[in-house]
Scaffold this motif. Sequence first.
Motif, PDB file in Angstrom:
ATOM      1  N   PRO A   1      17.069  -6.814 -11.958  1.00 17.77           N
ATOM      2  CA  PRO A   1      17.563  -5.339 -11.684  1.00 17.77           C
ATOM      3  C   PRO A   1      16.731  -4.918 -10.222  1.00 17.77           C
ATOM      4  O   PRO A   1      15.871  -5.594  -9.711  1.00 17.77           O
ATOM      5  CB  PRO A   1      17.079  -4.578 -12.786  1.00 17.77           C
ATOM      6  N   SER A   2      17.272  -3.870  -9.888  1.00 13.20           N
ATOM      7  CA  SER A   2      16.916  -3.302  -8.644  1.00 13.20           C
ATOM      8  C   SER A   2      15.200  -2.913  -8.752  1.00 13.20           C
ATOM      9  O   SER A   2      15.054  -2.574  -9.903  1.00 13.20           O
ATOM     10  CB  SER A   2      17.466  -1.912  -8.214  1.00 13.20           C
ATOM     11  N   GLY A   3      14.586  -3.352  -7.715  1.00 11.55           N
ATOM     12  CA  GLY A   3      12.951  -3.060  -7.785  1.00 11.55           C
ATOM     13  C   GLY A   3      12.137  -4.170  -8.281  1.00 11.55           C
ATOM     14  O   GLY A   3      11.131  -3.813  -8.418  1.00 11.55           O
TER      15      GLY A   3
ATOM     16  N   ASP B   1       1.084  -1.125  -0.009  1.00 13.98           N
ATOM     17  CA  ASP B   1      -0.003  -0.096  -0.055  1.00 13.98           C
ATOM     18  C   ASP B   1       1.018   1.412   0.102  1.00 13.98           C
ATOM     19  O   ASP B   1       1.763   1.386   1.048  1.00 13.98           O
ATOM     20  CB  ASP B   1      -0.997   0.068   1.266  1.00 13.98           C
ATOM     21  N   MET B   2       0.845   2.005  -1.014  1.00 10.87           N
ATOM     22  CA  MET B   2       1.354   3.269  -1.193  1.00 10.87           C
ATOM     23  C   MET B   2       0.481   4.476  -1.130  1.00 10.87           C
ATOM     24  O   MET B   2       0.029   4.666  -2.204  1.00 10.87           O
ATOM     25  CB  MET B   2       2.424   3.347  -2.496  1.00 10.87           C
ATOM     26  N   ASN B   3       0.154   5.113   0.037  1.00 13.87           N
ATOM     27  CA  ASN B   3      -0.745   6.087   0.105  1.00 13.87           C
ATOM     28  C   ASN B   3      -2.000   5.685  -0.349  1.00 13.87           C
ATOM     29  O   ASN B   3      -2.530   4.984   0.013  1.00 13.87           O
ATOM     30  CB  ASN B   3      -0.150   7.394  -0.448  1.00 13.87           C
TER      31      ASN B   3
ATOM     32  N   GLU C   1       7.622  -6.146 -15.395  1.00 18.93           N
ATOM     33  CA  GLU C   1       6.579  -7.253 -14.887  1.00 18.93           C
ATOM     34  C   GLU C   1       6.729  -7.502 -13.482  1.00 18.93           C
ATOM     35  O   GLU C   1       5.444  -8.083 -12.857  1.00 18.93           O
ATOM     36  CB  GLU C   1       6.457  -8.537 -15.676  1.00 18.93           C
ATOM     37  N   ASN C   2       7.727  -7.075 -12.846  1.00 18.90           N
ATOM     38  CA  ASN C   2       7.843  -7.730 -11.386  1.00 18.90           C
ATOM     39  C   ASN C   2       7.422  -9.157 -11.375  1.00 18.90           C
ATOM     40  O   ASN C   2       6.671  -9.643 -10.424  1.00 18.90           O
ATOM     41  CB  ASN C   2       7.084  -6.867 -10.378  1.00 18.90           C
ATOM     42  N   SER C   3       7.926  -9.908 -12.371  1.00 14.33           N
ATOM     43  CA  SER C   3       7.803 -11.280 -12.206  1.00 14.33           C
ATOM     44  C   SER C   3       8.788 -12.157 -12.680  1.00 14.33           C
ATOM     45  O   SER C   3       9.666 -11.397 -13.327  1.00 14.33           O
ATOM     46  CB  SER C   3       6.449 -11.552 -12.920  1.00 14.33           C
TER      47      SER C   3
HETATM   48  N1  LIG Z   1       7.934  -2.023   2.534  1.00 15.13           N
HETATM   49  C1  LIG Z   1       7.514  -1.715   1.402  1.00 15.13           C
HETATM   50  N2  LIG Z   1       6.606  -0.864   1.415  1.00 15.13           N
HETATM   51  C2  LIG Z   1       6.359  -0.226   0.144  1.00 15.13           C
HETATM   52  N3  LIG Z   1       6.810  -0.633  -1.166  1.00 15.13           N
HETATM   53  C3  LIG Z   1       7.898  -1.481  -0.990  1.00 15.13           C
HETATM   54  C4  LIG Z   1       8.172  -1.922   0.241  1.00 15.13           C
HETATM   55  N4  LIG Z   1       9.368  -3.083  -0.125  1.00 15.13           N
HETATM   56  C5  LIG Z   1       9.420  -2.975  -1.248  1.00 15.13           C
HETATM   57  N5  LIG Z   1       8.897  -2.072  -2.042  1.00 15.13           N
HETATM   58  C6  LIG Z   1       8.974  -1.630  -3.225  1.00 15.13           C
HETATM   59  O1  LIG Z   1       8.430  -2.988  -4.164  1.00 15.13           O
HETATM   60  C7  LIG Z   1       9.388  -3.291  -5.200  1.00 15.13           C
HETATM   61  C8  LIG Z   1      10.187  -4.315  -5.153  1.00 15.13           C
HETATM   62  O2  LIG Z   1      10.986  -4.188  -4.255  1.00 15.13           O
HETATM   63  P1  LIG Z   1      12.108  -5.302  -3.767  1.00 15.13           P
HETATM   64  O3  LIG Z   1      12.896  -4.648  -2.495  1.00 15.13           O
HETATM   65  O4  LIG Z   1      11.496  -6.398  -3.650  1.00 15.13           O
HETATM   66  O5  LIG Z   1      12.989  -5.034  -5.028  1.00 15.13           O
HETATM   67  P2  LIG Z   1      14.493  -5.828  -5.174  1.00 15.13           P
HETATM   68  O6  LIG Z   1      14.395  -6.481  -6.406  1.00 15.13           O
HETATM   69  O7  LIG Z   1      14.825  -6.656  -4.122  1.00 15.13           O
HETATM   70  O8  LIG Z   1      15.347  -4.472  -5.431  1.00 15.13           O
HETATM   71  P3  LIG Z   1      17.093  -4.400  -5.108  1.00 15.13           P
HETATM   72  O9  LIG Z   1      17.721  -5.121  -6.079  1.00 15.13           O
HETATM   73  O10 LIG Z   1      17.080  -2.964  -5.232  1.00 15.13           O
HETATM   74  O11 LIG Z   1      17.240  -4.719  -3.625  1.00 15.13           O
HETATM   75  C9  LIG Z   1      10.020  -1.907  -5.401  1.00 15.13           C
HETATM   76  O12 LIG Z   1       9.305  -0.918  -6.283  1.00 15.13           O
HETATM   77  C10 LIG Z   1      10.054  -1.319  -4.093  1.00 15.13           C
HETATM   78  O13 LIG Z   1      10.117  -0.023  -4.037  1.00 15.13           O
END
Ligand SMILES: Nc1ncnc2c1ncn2[C@@H]1O[C@H](COP(=O)(O)OP(=O)(O)OP(=O)(O)O)[C@@H](O)[C@H]1O
Length: 256
Positions: free
Chosen positions: A43-45, A16-18, A214-216
């Motif tokens: 990649p990150s995120g 949940d983001m706002n 896709e976050n998948s």
């Molecule tokens: N506790 C949280 N509350 C809100 N959004 C979050 C939270 N944790 C992660 N996110 C968001 O969820 C998405 C995935 O985050 P995640 O930390 O799983 O990525 P990651 O692949 O591990 O990235 P990194 O390589 O930078 O560690 C991102 O957009 C992140 O901003």
Amino acid sequence: MMKTLIKINNISVDYDMNEETLGAINNVSLDINENEFICILGPSGCGKSTLLKAIAGFITPNQGNILMNDIQITGPDKSRGVVFQEPNLFPWYNSKQNISIGPKLAKKPKSEIDAICDKYLSQVELMEYKDSKVFELSGGQKQRVAIARTLANNPEVILMDEPFGALDSFTRKKMQIMIRNLWKKNNSTIFFVTHDIDEALLLGTKIYVMQRAENSIIASYDIDYTTKLYANPKELVFEEERFIKLKEEILSLLEE
Ligand SMILES: Nc1ncnc2c1ncn2[C@@H]1O[C@H](COP(=O)(O)OP(=O)(O)OP(=O)(O)O)[C@@H](O)[C@H]1O
Ligand SMILES: [Mg+2]
């Protein structure tokens, strides 16, 4: 037949983001089988840490479920050991005391705790730092204590989130060889998160590629050259043709 330890069934995690909800991972399914060294690369995120936290039981998926030995995961458990990027040791304890925390909580007798500590201190090559306080250890040594601390709980699966991300490339290489050898020696099952493609290709028996758009998971690869790569544990062979081919293929997937 390989035994499946963990089954991830079509999970999604939203934060949940706002006003909005953010889909941190969408429709992810995979199995973690005994003795696999799974690398999650992306990649990150893209949601790697979110996936790991769901398996650890720190967060509950909004959709789907995760089973371990056919029982749904509802919270953290010592059968799933976690190693993070930062070692998070108790600063006022020495190496041995940090490693003995789990066995002490499990109320093991002192002689057994000593044996467990010695076994894993020696596996992470820190025997001579047994009595060193945390502030006397280097970053790489601290992370080795953190790994030994997790191993001392004898987890069924070890979840690692970029455990070498804070280390310089030279130390990192040594740690990669160490963790691969530990995995083999202990017949461990490892689920390893990284954004480093070389690391994933060197360590994994299986690689899942995650994508930011896709976050998948968008692809998976069985790695079949690693036994050869680690025939000589001191040497990592980068020239392997299959390694280079796979690297190109995965890089092109992630560029799209
Ligand atoms: N506790 C949280 N509350 C809100 N959004 C979050 C939270 N944790 C992660 N996110 C968001 O969820 C998405 C995935 O985050 P995640 O930390 O799983 O990525 P990651 O692949 O591990 O990235 P990194 O390589 O930078 O560690 C991102 O957009 C992140 O901003
Ligand atoms: Mg992360």
